[in-house]
Motif scaffolding. Structure first.
Motif, PDB file in Angstrom:
ATOM      1  N   ASN A 202       0.833  -1.208   0.000  1.00 31.51           N
ATOM      2  CA  ASN A 202       0.000   0.000   0.000  1.00 31.51           C
ATOM      3  C   ASN A 202       0.868   1.257   0.000  1.00 31.51           C
ATOM      4  OD1 ASN A 202      -2.471   1.492   0.222  1.00 31.51           O
ATOM      5  ND2 ASN A 202      -2.012   1.787   2.395  1.00 31.51           N
ATOM      6  N   MET A 203       1.971   1.229   0.750  1.00 35.79           N
ATOM      7  CA  MET A 203       2.900   2.360   0.739  1.00 35.79           C
ATOM      8  C   MET A 203       3.495   2.571  -0.647  1.00 35.79           C
ATOM      9  SD  MET A 203       4.870   1.581   4.341  1.00 35.79           S
ATOM     10  CE  MET A 203       6.197   2.699   3.897  1.00 35.79           C
ATOM     11  N   LEU A 204       3.842   1.485  -1.322  1.00 41.19           N
ATOM     12  CA  LEU A 204       4.402   1.601  -2.665  1.00 41.19           C
ATOM     13  C   LEU A 204       3.392   2.193  -3.649  1.00 41.19           C
ATOM     14  CD1 LEU A 204       6.455  -1.698  -3.149  1.00 41.19           C
ATOM     15  CD2 LEU A 204       7.325   0.616  -2.838  1.00 41.19           C
ATOM     16  N   VAL A 205       2.148   1.733  -3.551  1.00 46.26           N
ATOM     17  CA  VAL A 205       1.116   2.233  -4.471  1.00 46.26           C
ATOM     18  C   VAL A 205       0.896   3.725  -4.263  1.00 46.26           C
ATOM     19  CG1 VAL A 205      -1.328   2.080  -5.056  1.00 46.26           C
ATOM     20  CG2 VAL A 205      -0.004   0.002  -4.719  1.00 46.26           C
ATOM     21  N   THR A 206       0.839   4.146  -2.996  1.00 43.78           N
ATOM     22  CA  THR A 206       0.633   5.565  -2.710  1.00 43.78           C
ATOM     23  C   THR A 206       1.782   6.418  -3.244  1.00 43.78           C
ATOM     24  OG1 THR A 206      -0.594   4.957  -0.718  1.00 43.78           O
ATOM     25  CG2 THR A 206       0.199   7.215  -0.875  1.00 43.78           C
ATOM     26  N   ASN A 207       3.013   5.990  -2.968  1.00 42.77           N
ATOM     27  CA  ASN A 207       4.167   6.755  -3.451  1.00 42.77           C
ATOM     28  C   ASN A 207       4.268   6.735  -4.974  1.00 42.77           C
ATOM     29  OD1 ASN A 207       4.923   7.344  -0.811  1.00 42.77           O
ATOM     30  ND2 ASN A 207       6.215   5.527  -0.647  1.00 42.77           N
ATOM     31  N   PHE A 208       3.859   5.640  -5.595  1.00 45.49           N
ATOM     32  CA  PHE A 208       3.936   5.534  -7.049  1.00 45.49           C
ATOM     33  C   PHE A 208       3.015   6.554  -7.703  1.00 45.49           C
ATOM     34  CE2 PHE A 208       2.620   3.832 -11.136  1.00 45.49           C
ATOM     35  CZ  PHE A 208       3.822   3.459 -11.715  1.00 45.49           C
ATOM     36  N   TRP A 209       1.775   6.639  -7.223  1.00 52.40           N
ATOM     37  CA  TRP A 209       0.838   7.569  -7.854  1.00 52.40           C
ATOM     38  C   TRP A 209       1.173   9.018  -7.523  1.00 52.40           C
ATOM     39  CZ3 TRP A 209      -1.412   5.861 -11.800  1.00 52.40           C
ATOM     40  CH2 TRP A 209      -1.855   4.526 -11.868  1.00 52.40           C
ATOM     41  N   MET A 210       1.762   9.269  -6.365  1.00 49.99           N
ATOM     42  CA  MET A 210       2.205  10.631  -6.054  1.00 49.99           C
ATOM     43  C   MET A 210       3.348  11.046  -6.980  1.00 49.99           C
ATOM     44  SD  MET A 210       2.040  10.701  -1.883  1.00 49.99           S
ATOM     45  CE  MET A 210       2.766  12.337  -1.853  1.00 49.99           C
ATOM     46  N   SER A 211       4.281  10.117  -7.209  1.00 42.82           N
ATOM     47  CA  SER A 211       5.385  10.428  -8.126  1.00 42.82           C
ATOM     48  C   SER A 211       4.883  10.611  -9.553  1.00 42.82           C
ATOM     49  CB  SER A 211       6.427   9.313  -8.084  1.00 42.82           C
ATOM     50  OG  SER A 211       6.941   9.162  -6.771  1.00 42.82           O
ATOM     51  N   THR A 212       3.894   9.835  -9.946  1.00 42.49           N
ATOM     52  CA  THR A 212       3.328   9.967 -11.290  1.00 42.49           C
ATOM     53  C   THR A 212       2.624  11.307 -11.449  1.00 42.49           C
ATOM     54  OG1 THR A 212       3.021   7.563 -11.381  1.00 42.49           O
ATOM     55  CG2 THR A 212       1.800   8.887 -12.973  1.00 42.49           C
ATOM     56  N   ALA A 213       1.905  11.748 -10.421  1.00 39.32           N
ATOM     57  CA  ALA A 213       1.226  13.036 -10.495  1.00 39.32           C
ATOM     58  C   ALA A 213       2.228  14.180 -10.578  1.00 39.32           C
ATOM     59  CB  ALA A 213       0.336  13.207  -9.269  1.00 39.32           C
ATOM     60  N   ASN A 214       3.285  14.093  -9.825  1.00 38.88           N
ATOM     61  CA  ASN A 214       4.309  15.138  -9.903  1.00 38.88           C
ATOM     62  C   ASN A 214       5.001  15.148 -11.261  1.00 38.88           C
ATOM     63  OD1 ASN A 214       3.803  15.866  -7.251  1.00 38.88           O
ATOM     64  ND2 ASN A 214       5.363  14.467  -6.433  1.00 38.88           N
ATOM     65  N   MET A 215       5.138  13.975 -11.864  1.00 38.82           N
ATOM     66  CA  MET A 215       5.775  13.894 -13.182  1.00 38.82           C
ATOM     67  C   MET A 215       4.909  14.549 -14.242  1.00 38.82           C
ATOM     68  SD  MET A 215       7.017  10.450 -15.164  1.00 38.82           S
ATOM     69  CE  MET A 215       7.948   9.946 -13.733  1.00 38.82           C
ATOM     70  N   TYR A 216       3.592  14.351 -14.177  1.00 39.20           N
ATOM     71  CA  TYR A 216       2.703  14.946 -15.167  1.00 39.20           C
ATOM     72  C   TYR A 216       2.559  16.448 -14.986  1.00 39.20           C
ATOM     73  CZ  TYR A 216       1.294  10.277 -16.625  1.00 39.20           C
ATOM     74  OH  TYR A 216       1.290   9.001 -17.130  1.00 39.20           O
ATOM     75  N   GLN A 217       2.864  16.939 -13.777  1.00 37.33           N
ATOM     76  CA  GLN A 217       2.784  18.381 -13.551  1.00 37.33           C
ATOM     77  C   GLN A 217       4.020  19.118 -14.039  1.00 37.33           C
ATOM     78  OE1 GLN A 217       1.975  18.943  -9.403  1.00 37.33           O
ATOM     79  NE2 GLN A 217      -0.095  18.050  -9.527  1.00 37.33           N
ATOM     80  N   GLY A 218       4.992  18.417 -14.564  1.00 35.85           N
ATOM     81  CA  GLY A 218       6.156  19.050 -15.164  1.00 35.85           C
ATOM     82  C   GLY A 218       7.284  19.314 -14.200  1.00 35.85           C
ATOM     83  N   MET A 219       7.295  18.698 -13.047  1.00 31.49           N
ATOM     84  CA  MET A 219       8.389  18.909 -12.104  1.00 31.49           C
ATOM     85  C   MET A 219       9.623  18.169 -12.592  1.00 31.49           C
ATOM     86  SD  MET A 219       6.452  18.641  -8.444  1.00 31.49           S
ATOM     87  CE  MET A 219       5.093  19.737  -8.029  1.00 31.49           C
ATOM     88  N   GLN A 220      10.749  18.849 -12.540  1.00 33.56           N
ATOM     89  CA  GLN A 220      11.984  18.258 -13.031  1.00 33.56           C
ATOM     90  C   GLN A 220      12.620  17.330 -11.987  1.00 33.56           C
ATOM     91  OE1 GLN A 220      12.995  18.530 -16.103  1.00 33.56           O
ATOM     92  NE2 GLN A 220      11.340  19.956 -16.646  1.00 33.56           N
ATOM     93  N   ASN A 221      12.718  17.811 -10.757  1.00 30.49           N
ATOM     94  CA  ASN A 221      13.351  17.025  -9.697  1.00 30.49           C
ATOM     95  C   ASN A 221      12.326  16.075  -9.081  1.00 30.49           C
ATOM     96  OD1 ASN A 221      15.774  18.428 -10.096  1.00 30.49           O
ATOM     97  ND2 ASN A 221      15.144  20.039  -8.644  1.00 30.49           N
ATOM     98  N   VAL A 222      12.128  14.990  -9.728  1.00 28.62           N
ATOM     99  CA  VAL A 222      11.154  13.997  -9.278  1.00 28.62           C
ATOM    100  C   VAL A 222      11.915  12.747  -8.849  1.00 28.62           C
ATOM    101  CG1 VAL A 222       9.150  12.612  -9.908  1.00 28.62           C
ATOM    102  CG2 VAL A 222       9.433  14.912 -10.846  1.00 28.62           C
ATOM    103  N   GLN A 223      11.518  12.222  -7.697  1.00 29.72           N
ATOM    104  CA  GLN A 223      12.159  10.998  -7.221  1.00 29.72           C
ATOM    105  C   GLN A 223      11.784   9.821  -8.112  1.00 29.72           C
ATOM    106  OE1 GLN A 223      10.971  10.493  -3.175  1.00 29.72           O
ATOM    107  NE2 GLN A 223      12.146  12.242  -2.420  1.00 29.72           N
ATOM    108  N   ASN A 224      12.627   8.807  -8.045  1.00 25.15           N
ATOM    109  CA  ASN A 224      12.368   7.613  -8.833  1.00 25.15           C
ATOM    110  C   ASN A 224      11.127   6.892  -8.308  1.00 25.15           C
ATOM    111  OD1 ASN A 224      14.689   8.007 -10.415  1.00 25.15           O
ATOM    112  ND2 ASN A 224      15.964   6.942  -8.900  1.00 25.15           N
ATOM    113  N   ARG A 225      10.399   6.341  -9.253  1.00 29.92           N
ATOM    114  CA  ARG A 225       9.220   5.564  -8.866  1.00 29.92           C
ATOM    115  C   ARG A 225       9.632   4.127  -8.602  1.00 29.92           C
ATOM    116  NH1 ARG A 225       4.756   6.536 -13.394  1.00 29.92           N
ATOM    117  NH2 ARG A 225       6.441   5.601 -14.628  1.00 29.92           N
TER     118      ARG A 225
END
Length: 259
Positions: A141-164
């Motif tokens: 569940n922690m992985l799923v939450t972090n995965f979708w948060m990282s995906t949302a930040n990626m679509y918003q155009g943030m450059q410094n995004v942590q690895n999914r």
């Protein structure tokens, strides 16, 4: 025979489940780097419960343990605790189950004692399996939450995004191991019913009321119940003392004795 087979099968399945829990806890691939957007990379990262590792394209792998405990998330520490509790309960259940096997005789141990030990080990296996399944599910569940948060930040155009990170092989091993421990515990609980000795049945004992038997004789006179006080005998003709019969009953004078 079926009880012994069920007990041995429960022991073997639970042993595989506990061994799988130990392997899953020790594995480093609980979460692996998602390479969907970058299939070609020089560095591949994966993490476990105790350390994080980096594998380079040259084949060199470097792992670093987590040097701090307070800096880790609370849910991460809860997953550690659940896996450790599951392993400890599983090992204790195996030790108890070995002595509870019906095919092994230790001294003059009765079947009732083996039944209690079998039930105890079955409960331990069930709790161990639930702990393993719960711990792996919480981490997933922690992985799923972090995965979708990282995906949302990626679509918003943030450059410094942590690895999914996505599911690692250790999660699947933990789920299977927890399920095996759970099934083995259920088999041990079912085998406990066959080891319980049948309750002894006692035959009912009938008691007759102890009392004075009342006998009735047919005749031209009324026979007493035997509880009246004895009448005094009169001296004289026709009033001799009543003689006793052969069977011990008292005979009374008839009307012809007065003639």
């Amino acid at each position: 025979m079926s009880t012994t087979i069920c007990q041995v099968m429960g022991f073997l399945v639970s042993s595989l489940g506990v061994a799988g829990c130990i392997v899953s806890t020790a594995m480093d691939s609980w979460s692996t780097q998602d390479l969907y957007d970058n299939p070609v990379t020089a560095v591949f990262q994966y993490r476990g419960l105790w350390r994080s590792c980096v594998r380079q394209s040259s084949g060199f792998t470097e792992c670093r343990p987590y040097f701090t405990i307070l800096g880790l998330p609370a849910m991460f520490q809860a997953v550690r605790a659940l896996m450790i509790v599951g392993i400890v309960l599983g090992i204790l259940g195996l030790l108890v189950c070995i002595f509870a096997l019906k095919c092994i005789r230790i001294g003059s141990m009765e079947d009732s004692a083996k039944a209690n030990m079998t039930l105890t080990s079955g409960i331990m296996f069930i709790v161990a399996g639930l702990c393993a399944i719960t711990g792996v599910s919480v981490f997933a569940n922690m992985l799923v939450t972090n995965f979708w948060m990282s995906t949302a930040n990626m679509y918003q155009g943030m450059q410094n995004v942590q690895n999914r990170y996505t599911f690692g092989s250790a999660l699947f091993v933990g789920w299977v191991a927890g399920g095996l421990a759970l099934v083995g515990g259920i088999l041990m609980c079912l085998a406990c019913r066959g080891l319980i000795p049948e309750e002894s049945r006692y035959k009912a004992v009938s008691y007759n009321a102890s009392g004075r038997n009342i006998s009735y004789r047919t005749g031209p006179y009324k026979v007493g119940s035997g509880y009246e006080p004895e009448t005094k005998t009169r001296k004289g003709a026709g009033y001799e003392e009543a003689a006793r019969s052969e069977d011990g009953r008292r005979s009374y004078p008839s009307k012809y004795d007065y003639v």
